[in-house]
Design a protein around this motif. Structure first.
Motif, short mmCIF file in Angstrom:
data_model
loop_
_atom_site.label_atom_id
_atom_site.label_comp_id
_atom_site.label_asym_id
_atom_site.label_seq_id
_atom_site.Cartn_x
_atom_site.Cartn_y
_atom_site.Cartn_z
N PRO A 13 0.81 -1.22 0.00
CA PRO A 13 0.00 0.00 0.00
C PRO A 13 0.84 1.26 0.00
CG PRO A 13 -0.01 -1.00 2.16
CD PRO A 13 0.73 -1.93 1.25
N THR A 14 2.14 1.17 0.32
CA THR A 14 2.96 2.36 0.36
C THR A 14 3.32 2.85 -1.03
OG1 THR A 14 4.96 1.03 0.57
CG2 THR A 14 3.93 1.81 2.61
N THR A 15 3.23 2.00 -2.04
CA THR A 15 3.60 2.40 -3.40
C THR A 15 2.38 2.68 -4.26
OG1 THR A 15 3.69 0.11 -4.13
CG2 THR A 15 5.74 1.07 -3.32
N ARG A 97 -4.38 10.98 0.51
CA ARG A 97 -3.30 11.94 0.73
C ARG A 97 -2.41 11.54 1.90
NH1 ARG A 97 -6.35 17.67 -0.71
NH2 ARG A 97 -6.80 17.08 -2.87
N ARG A 98 -3.01 10.96 2.95
CA ARG A 98 -2.22 10.50 4.09
C ARG A 98 -1.24 9.41 3.65
NH1 ARG A 98 -1.65 6.27 7.15
NH2 ARG A 98 -3.37 5.19 6.15
N ARG A 99 -1.69 8.53 2.79
CA ARG A 99 -0.81 7.45 2.31
C ARG A 99 0.37 7.97 1.50
NH1 ARG A 99 -4.08 2.19 0.48
NH2 ARG A 99 -5.48 2.01 2.26
N ARG A 100 0.20 9.15 0.90
CA ARG A 100 1.26 9.71 0.06
C ARG A 100 2.22 10.62 0.82
NH1 ARG A 100 -1.81 12.54 -4.27
NH2 ARG A 100 -3.67 12.15 -3.04
N LEU A 101 1.94 10.87 2.10
CA LEU A 101 2.85 11.69 2.90
C LEU A 101 4.14 10.92 3.15
CD1 LEU A 101 0.46 13.18 5.59
CD2 LEU A 101 1.56 14.40 3.71
N THR A 103 7.06 9.19 5.13
CA THR A 103 7.10 8.55 6.44
C THR A 103 8.02 9.34 7.35
OG1 THR A 103 6.82 6.43 5.34
CG2 THR A 103 7.58 6.38 7.62
N PRO A 104 7.56 9.69 8.57
CA PRO A 104 8.41 10.45 9.48
C PRO A 104 9.61 9.62 9.93
CG PRO A 104 6.31 9.94 10.52
CD PRO A 104 6.25 9.43 9.12
N ARG A 105 10.74 10.30 10.14
CA ARG A 105 11.95 9.63 10.63
C ARG A 105 11.71 9.14 12.05
NH1 ARG A 105 15.39 14.17 9.75
NH2 ARG A 105 15.63 14.06 11.99
N THR A 106 12.21 7.94 12.33
CA THR A 106 12.10 7.41 13.68
C THR A 106 13.45 7.36 14.38
OG1 THR A 106 12.28 5.16 12.83
CG2 THR A 106 10.05 6.04 13.17
N THR A 107 14.52 7.61 13.61
CA THR A 107 15.85 7.67 14.23
C THR A 107 16.60 8.89 13.73
OG1 THR A 107 16.83 6.31 12.49
CG2 THR A 107 16.05 5.16 14.46
N ASP A 108 17.49 9.40 14.56
CA ASP A 108 18.32 10.54 14.20
C ASP A 108 19.40 10.04 13.25
OD1 ASP A 108 20.08 12.66 14.03
OD2 ASP A 108 19.84 13.22 16.14
N PRO A 109 19.53 10.62 12.06
CA PRO A 109 20.53 10.13 11.10
C PRO A 109 21.96 10.32 11.59
CG PRO A 109 19.50 12.13 10.27
CD PRO A 109 18.77 11.74 11.53
N GLU A 117 9.02 12.02 18.31
CA GLU A 117 8.07 12.63 17.40
C GLU A 117 7.11 13.51 18.18
OE1 GLU A 117 8.00 12.45 14.07
OE2 GLU A 117 9.78 11.20 14.12
N GLN A 118 6.89 14.73 17.69
CA GLN A 118 5.93 15.64 18.31
C GLN A 118 4.59 15.47 17.61
OE1 GLN A 118 6.55 17.58 20.99
NE2 GLN A 118 8.51 16.53 21.04
N PRO A 119 3.49 15.44 18.38
CA PRO A 119 2.18 15.34 17.72
C PRO A 119 1.90 16.58 16.90
CG PRO A 119 1.93 15.73 20.08
CD PRO A 119 3.40 15.55 19.81
N VAL A 120 1.17 16.38 15.82
CA VAL A 120 0.76 17.50 14.99
C VAL A 120 -0.39 18.18 15.70
CG1 VAL A 120 -0.19 18.18 12.77
CG2 VAL A 120 1.48 16.33 12.90
N ARG A 121 -0.27 19.47 15.96
CA ARG A 121 -1.30 20.19 16.69
C ARG A 121 -2.12 21.02 15.71
NH1 ARG A 121 0.19 20.40 22.30
NH2 ARG A 121 2.21 19.40 22.53
N THR A 122 -3.36 20.64 15.61
CA THR A 122 -4.29 21.35 14.74
C THR A 122 -5.55 21.68 15.48
OG1 THR A 122 -5.21 19.28 13.93
CG2 THR A 122 -3.42 20.24 12.64
N PRO A 123 -6.24 22.76 15.12
CA PRO A 123 -7.51 23.06 15.78
C PRO A 123 -8.48 21.89 15.61
CG PRO A 123 -6.83 24.89 14.40
CD PRO A 123 -5.89 23.74 14.11
N GLY A 124 -9.15 21.52 16.68
CA GLY A 124 -10.12 20.45 16.62
C GLY A 124 -9.54 19.08 16.85
#
Length: 129
Positions: A13-15, A97-101, A103-109, A117-124
């Motif tokens: 599903p990632t491709t 669109r979420r599938r096409r974002l 992937t966030p890094r899980t380790t420091d290169p 990882e910081q949560p995304v803060r959005t209204p609502g």
């Protein structure tokens, strides 16, 4: 001429891009491509934009119906059905669109340590401060 192809769930599903339409038998359609500017990608982009625009129109019309206490029950039900259709389309666009974002890094290169990882803060979202 068929312009889409339903893939089996076993395909990665990632491709694959979730398309904003279903196959004739009601199954989800996916597009396997690296070319975001291809014909089917542009067609899907246009259809997603149309679906979101339609949802905005239906929402504004429905508000008028729901705010009027004299609206007949059949009109209120019809408005609810159209809202449900638009919400279904909007959720499909969001999922695609979420599938096409990326992937966030899980380790420091630099040192290989896990990255907090910081949560995304959005209204609502319940995370807004």
């Amino acid at each position: 001429m068929t312009m889409y192809r339903a893939h089996r769930a076993s395909t990665s599903p990632t491709t694959l891009r979730l398309l904003p339409w279903h196959s004739p038998d009601g199954k989800p359609c996916y597009l396997s491509t690296d070319d975001n500017g291809g014909y089917l990608s542009r067609l899907a982009d246009d259809m997603e934009a149309m679906q979101l625009s339609t949802a905005e129109d239906i929402l504004s019309l429905t508000r008028a119906v729901l705010e009027d206490p004299a609206s007949p029950p059949t009109e209120v039900r019809y408005a609810g059905l159209r809202l449900a259709e638009c919400l279904t389309d909007a959720l499909r666009v969001a999922e695609s669109r979420r599938r096409r974002l990326p992937t966030p890094r899980t380790t420091d290169p630099d040192d290989g340590d896990p990255v907090q990882e910081q949560p995304v803060r959005t209204p609502g979202s319940g995370l807004w401060s």
